[in-house]
Every structure is written in structure tokens, then in C-alpha cells.
Motif scaffolding. Structure first.
Motif, PDB file in Angstrom:
ATOM      1  N   PRO A  99       0.045   9.375  -7.437  1.00 29.32           N
ATOM      2  CA  PRO A  99       0.462   8.011  -7.096  1.00 29.32           C
ATOM      3  C   PRO A  99       0.952   7.257  -8.322  1.00 29.32           C
ATOM      4  O   PRO A  99       0.275   7.197  -9.344  1.00 29.32           O
ATOM      5  N   GLY A 100       2.149   6.704  -8.227  1.00 26.11           N
ATOM      6  CA  GLY A 100       2.739   5.942  -9.311  1.00 26.11           C
ATOM      7  C   GLY A 100       3.575   4.808  -8.742  1.00 26.11           C
ATOM      8  O   GLY A 100       3.630   4.600  -7.530  1.00 26.11           O
ATOM      9  N   MET A 101       4.229   4.088  -9.633  1.00 28.30           N
ATOM     10  CA  MET A 101       4.985   2.914  -9.210  1.00 28.30           C
ATOM     11  C   MET A 101       6.041   3.255  -8.166  1.00 28.30           C
ATOM     12  O   MET A 101       6.158   2.579  -7.138  1.00 28.30           O
ATOM     13  N   LEU A 102       6.807   4.324  -8.370  1.00 29.53           N
ATOM     14  CA  LEU A 102       7.947   4.613  -7.500  1.00 29.53           C
ATOM     15  C   LEU A 102       7.526   5.111  -6.128  1.00 29.53           C
ATOM     16  O   LEU A 102       8.027   4.630  -5.101  1.00 29.53           O
ATOM     17  N   ASN A 103       6.620   6.095  -6.079  1.00 32.46           N
ATOM     18  CA  ASN A 103       6.252   6.618  -4.766  1.00 32.46           C
ATOM     19  C   ASN A 103       5.432   5.615  -3.950  1.00 32.46           C
ATOM     20  O   ASN A 103       5.558   5.545  -2.730  1.00 32.46           O
ATOM     21  N   VAL A 104       4.614   4.793  -4.630  1.00 28.49           N
ATOM     22  CA  VAL A 104       3.867   3.759  -3.922  1.00 28.49           C
ATOM     23  C   VAL A 104       4.812   2.663  -3.409  1.00 28.49           C
ATOM     24  O   VAL A 104       4.623   2.136  -2.311  1.00 28.49           O
ATOM     25  N   LEU A 105       5.831   2.340  -4.191  1.00 22.84           N
ATOM     26  CA  LEU A 105       6.828   1.372  -3.727  1.00 22.84           C
ATOM     27  C   LEU A 105       7.558   1.885  -2.487  1.00 22.84           C
ATOM     28  O   LEU A 105       7.808   1.127  -1.544  1.00 22.84           O
ATOM     29  N   ALA A 106       7.907   3.180  -2.497  1.00 19.87           N
ATOM     30  CA  ALA A 106       8.572   3.769  -1.335  1.00 19.87           C
ATOM     31  C   ALA A 106       7.691   3.642  -0.098  1.00 19.87           C
ATOM     32  O   ALA A 106       8.173   3.299   0.994  1.00 19.87           O
ATOM     33  N   ALA A 107       6.385   3.898  -0.267  1.00 22.86           N
ATOM     34  CA  ALA A 107       5.453   3.779   0.857  1.00 22.86           C
ATOM     35  C   ALA A 107       5.342   2.339   1.329  1.00 22.86           C
ATOM     36  O   ALA A 107       5.361   2.065   2.541  1.00 22.86           O
TER      37      ALA A 107
ATOM     38  N   THR B 159       6.105  -2.205   5.097  1.00 23.13           N
ATOM     39  CA  THR B 159       6.334  -3.645   5.266  1.00 23.13           C
ATOM     40  C   THR B 159       7.732  -3.984   5.774  1.00 23.13           C
ATOM     41  O   THR B 159       7.936  -5.066   6.329  1.00 23.13           O
ATOM     42  N   GLU B 160       8.693  -3.071   5.587  1.00 24.95           N
ATOM     43  CA  GLU B 160      10.054  -3.364   6.020  1.00 24.95           C
ATOM     44  C   GLU B 160      10.501  -2.363   7.095  1.00 24.95           C
ATOM     45  O   GLU B 160      10.362  -2.617   8.284  1.00 24.95           O
ATOM     46  N   SER B 161      11.023  -1.241   6.669  1.00 22.12           N
ATOM     47  CA  SER B 161      11.457  -0.215   7.620  1.00 22.12           C
ATOM     48  C   SER B 161      11.651   1.095   6.880  1.00 22.12           C
ATOM     49  O   SER B 161      11.769   1.116   5.642  1.00 22.12           O
ATOM     50  N   LYS B 162      11.711   2.180   7.637  1.00 20.72           N
ATOM     51  CA  LYS B 162      11.945   3.482   7.015  1.00 20.72           C
ATOM     52  C   LYS B 162      13.358   3.563   6.448  1.00 20.72           C
ATOM     53  O   LYS B 162      13.598   4.242   5.454  1.00 20.72           O
ATOM     54  N   ARG B 163      14.297   2.863   7.097  1.00 22.34           N
ATOM     55  CA  ARG B 163      15.678   2.853   6.585  1.00 22.34           C
ATOM     56  C   ARG B 163      15.719   2.207   5.197  1.00 22.34           C
ATOM     57  O   ARG B 163      16.367   2.729   4.287  1.00 22.34           O
TER      58      ARG B 163
ATOM     59  N   VAL C 101       0.885  -3.050  -5.285  1.00 25.26           N
ATOM     60  CA  VAL C 101       2.213  -3.108  -5.891  1.00 25.26           C
ATOM     61  C   VAL C 101       3.023  -4.168  -5.154  1.00 25.26           C
ATOM     62  O   VAL C 101       3.139  -4.147  -3.940  1.00 25.26           O
ATOM     63  N   GLU C 102       3.560  -5.109  -5.902  1.00 28.95           N
ATOM     64  CA  GLU C 102       4.326  -6.181  -5.290  1.00 28.95           C
ATOM     65  C   GLU C 102       5.807  -5.850  -5.297  1.00 28.95           C
ATOM     66  O   GLU C 102       6.323  -5.277  -6.247  1.00 28.95           O
ATOM     67  N   ILE C 103       6.455  -6.213  -4.231  1.00 31.07           N
ATOM     68  CA  ILE C 103       7.898  -6.035  -4.137  1.00 31.07           C
ATOM     69  C   ILE C 103       8.533  -7.406  -4.282  1.00 31.07           C
ATOM     70  O   ILE C 103       8.549  -8.202  -3.344  1.00 31.07           O
ATOM     71  N   LYS C 104       9.011  -7.689  -5.466  1.00 33.77           N
ATOM     72  CA  LYS C 104       9.535  -9.028  -5.728  1.00 33.77           C
ATOM     73  C   LYS C 104      11.006  -9.151  -5.358  1.00 33.77           C
ATOM     74  O   LYS C 104      11.485 -10.224  -5.023  1.00 33.77           O
TER      75      LYS C 104
ATOM     76  N   TYR D 217       5.366  10.188   0.944  1.00 31.96           N
ATOM     77  CA  TYR D 217       4.651   8.920   0.761  1.00 31.96           C
ATOM     78  C   TYR D 217       5.116   7.884   1.783  1.00 31.96           C
ATOM     79  O   TYR D 217       4.299   7.177   2.391  1.00 31.96           O
ATOM     80  N   ALA D 218       6.436   7.798   1.974  1.00 28.51           N
ATOM     81  CA  ALA D 218       6.988   6.791   2.876  1.00 28.51           C
ATOM     82  C   ALA D 218       6.578   7.027   4.326  1.00 28.51           C
ATOM     83  O   ALA D 218       6.325   6.079   5.077  1.00 28.51           O
ATOM     84  N   VAL D 219       6.485   8.287   4.717  1.00 27.24           N
ATOM     85  CA  VAL D 219       6.219   8.613   6.120  1.00 27.24           C
ATOM     86  C   VAL D 219       4.726   8.708   6.419  1.00 27.24           C
ATOM     87  O   VAL D 219       4.255   8.221   7.452  1.00 27.24           O
ATOM     88  N   PHE D 220       3.971   9.324   5.506  1.00 27.81           N
ATOM     89  CA  PHE D 220       2.587   9.653   5.824  1.00 27.81           C
ATOM     90  C   PHE D 220       1.540   8.741   5.196  1.00 27.81           C
ATOM     91  O   PHE D 220       0.378   8.788   5.585  1.00 27.81           O
ATOM     92  N   PHE D 221       1.939   7.904   4.243  1.00 23.81           N
ATOM     93  CA  PHE D 221       0.941   7.119   3.512  1.00 23.81           C
ATOM     94  C   PHE D 221       0.144   6.208   4.442  1.00 23.81           C
ATOM     95  O   PHE D 221      -1.067   6.066   4.309  1.00 23.81           O
ATOM     96  N   LYS D 222       0.818   5.567   5.386  1.00 21.75           N
ATOM     97  CA  LYS D 222       0.124   4.661   6.306  1.00 21.75           C
ATOM     98  C   LYS D 222      -0.932   5.414   7.109  1.00 21.75           C
ATOM     99  O   LYS D 222      -2.017   4.902   7.365  1.00 21.75           O
ATOM    100  N   LYS D 223      -0.642   6.654   7.476  1.00 19.58           N
ATOM    101  CA  LYS D 223      -1.566   7.436   8.296  1.00 19.58           C
ATOM    102  C   LYS D 223      -2.806   7.867   7.509  1.00 19.58           C
ATOM    103  O   LYS D 223      -3.857   8.116   8.089  1.00 19.58           O
ATOM    104  N   ILE D 224      -2.650   7.984   6.183  1.00 21.56           N
ATOM    105  CA  ILE D 224      -3.779   8.476   5.385  1.00 21.56           C
ATOM    106  C   ILE D 224      -4.361   7.386   4.493  1.00 21.56           C
ATOM    107  O   ILE D 224      -5.139   7.675   3.588  1.00 21.56           O
ATOM    108  N   GLU D 225      -3.984   6.125   4.755  1.00 23.46           N
ATOM    109  CA  GLU D 225      -4.435   5.026   3.905  1.00 23.46           C
ATOM    110  C   GLU D 225      -5.942   5.034   3.708  1.00 23.46           C
ATOM    111  O   GLU D 225      -6.439   4.868   2.597  1.00 23.46           O
TER     112      GLU D 225
END
Length: 208
Positions: A21-29, A34-38, A104-107, A168-176
Motif C-alpha cells: 500500500p502506497g500513495m498511488l495505489n491507495v489513491l486509485a482505490a 468515492t467517485e467512479s471506476k471510470r 489519503v485526501e484527494i484535493k 486496488y481499485a476494484v477489490f479494496f472496498k471488498k477487503i477493507e
């Protein structure tokens, strides 16, 4: 078979480099949740553009070093030290009692592709990581520095990065809820891998 090995090497190197887990993959998740997969996919493709350039730059720089044996040997020794330090760091992370982490905040609300480009550009570790990894592979005769091999390796690194970020983007919510256990296991796996590479490199330096 040579190009297949190059592709597998680039793919696995990127997996190892980005699976924790790092800044980029956590941001993708987070963008996916919070927004959409697109939006997350646009962000991921932005990061992949930079990773592709970073991989090519790092490996091409390693090619220059490989052509200068004195400098290359020094860097390989430095790379061994880096792998030892990484092993210690991963073990420490794995044993560390997890505390609540600041989210991680998305500013930025700008175009997610551009945002991915920008955030991936801040990752200064990527270029030396790909350089040292390719030199390590070359020292074990698993990689050569022909232009074709470098291109295939770089493309494979982008694919490996995509695999991790998309996961991370697809499965992170399921394994939170199980993220802590997963993260600990990931760090121990990475420690085993970097420890093996460090031990093998030290053995070669002493007995080769």
C-alpha cells in the motif's frame, strides 16, 4: 524465449515495486470508491504513462552503467545494501502494531488522467528501483540491455503496475475490513523476496 523472460521480469518487478500500500495505489482505490471506476481508470492510465517512462529511463540508465563495469559493480553493491534495508523495513512494517492511519485526501478535482500523471511524477523512487532491479537481473543473466529488451521490460512494468492498481481499485472496498491482515502478509512476503535477493547477492560477492 528471451523476450518472454524480459516481459515476465518487467511484470514481476513492477508487482513487487507497487504491491505494498502506497500513495498511488491507495489513491486509485479511493477514487474508485468515492467517485467512479471510470475516474479511477483515468487516474491509473495517467500513472501508467509515467511508470512506462520511468521504467524505460531507469533501465536505459542501467544499460549505461552496465557498460562501465567499475560503476556498475559499485551500484550492484549499493543495490544489495538497498535490498537489505528494504527487508528490514518490510519486516518492521509487518511486525508493527497498526495504528489508525490518516486517510489519503484527494484535493484535486482536475482531469483524473492529468492527476495520475502529476502524482506518479512525484514518485522519485521508481527510476532507481527499475535501474537496480534490471542490473540485478542482468547480473544473474536473466536480462540483457538490448533496446528491444528494454522496451519489452518497460511495457511489462506498465502491465504489472496496472494489475496492482486495478486490483486496488476494484477489490479494496471488498477487503477493507481485512486490510490490516492483508497488509501485514504483503510486507512479510516482500521481506522474504528482498531478503532472498540480498542473501544471494551477498553470497555471489563473497564466493563468486
Amino acid at each position: 524465449m528471451g523476450l518472454i523472460v524480459d516481459f515476465i521480469a518487467g511484470y514481476l518487478v513492477a508487482i513487487v515495486g507497487f504491491v505494498a500500500p502506497g500513495m498511488l495505489n491507495v489513491l486509485a482505490a479511493k477514487i474508485s470508491i468515492t467517485e467512479s471506476k471510470r475516474a479511477a481508470m483515468l487516474f491509473i492510465f495517467g500513472t501508467l504513462t509515467i511508470v512506462l517512462l520511468q521504467a524505460f529511463t531507469g533501465v536505459y540508465f542501467a544499460k549505461f552503467l552496465d557498460n562501465h563495469p567499475g560503476v556498475s559493480e559499485t551500484l550492484k553493491q549499493f543495490g544489495t545494501v538497498i535490498f537489505v534495508l528494504l527487508t528490514i523495513a518490510f519486516l518492521f512494517k509487518g511486525f508493527q502494531v497498526k495504528k489508525p492511519q490518516k486517510e489519503v485526501e484527494i484535493k484535486s478535482k482536475r482531469n483524473r488522467y492529468v492527476y495520475g500523471l502529476m502524482m506518479a511524477s512525484f514518485n522519485m523512487f521508481a527510476i532507481p528501483f527499475f535501474a537496480i532491479s534490471s542490473l540485478t537481473l542482468a547480473s544473474k543473466e536473466l536480462f540483457d540491455f538490448s533496446l528491444t529488451s528494454i522496451i519489452v521490460f518497460s511495457i511489462a512494468a506498465a502491465f504489472g503496475t496496472f494489475t496492482i492498481f486495478y486490483s486496488y481499485a476494484v477489490f479494496f472496498k471488498k477487503i477493507e475490513d481485512k486490510a490490516e491482515v492483508l497488509i501485514n502478509n504483503i510486507y512479510f512476503i516482500l521481506a522474504a523476496f528482498t531478503g532472498f535477493v540480498a542473501a544471494f547477492s551477498i553470497y555471489k560477492m563473497i564466493f563468486a
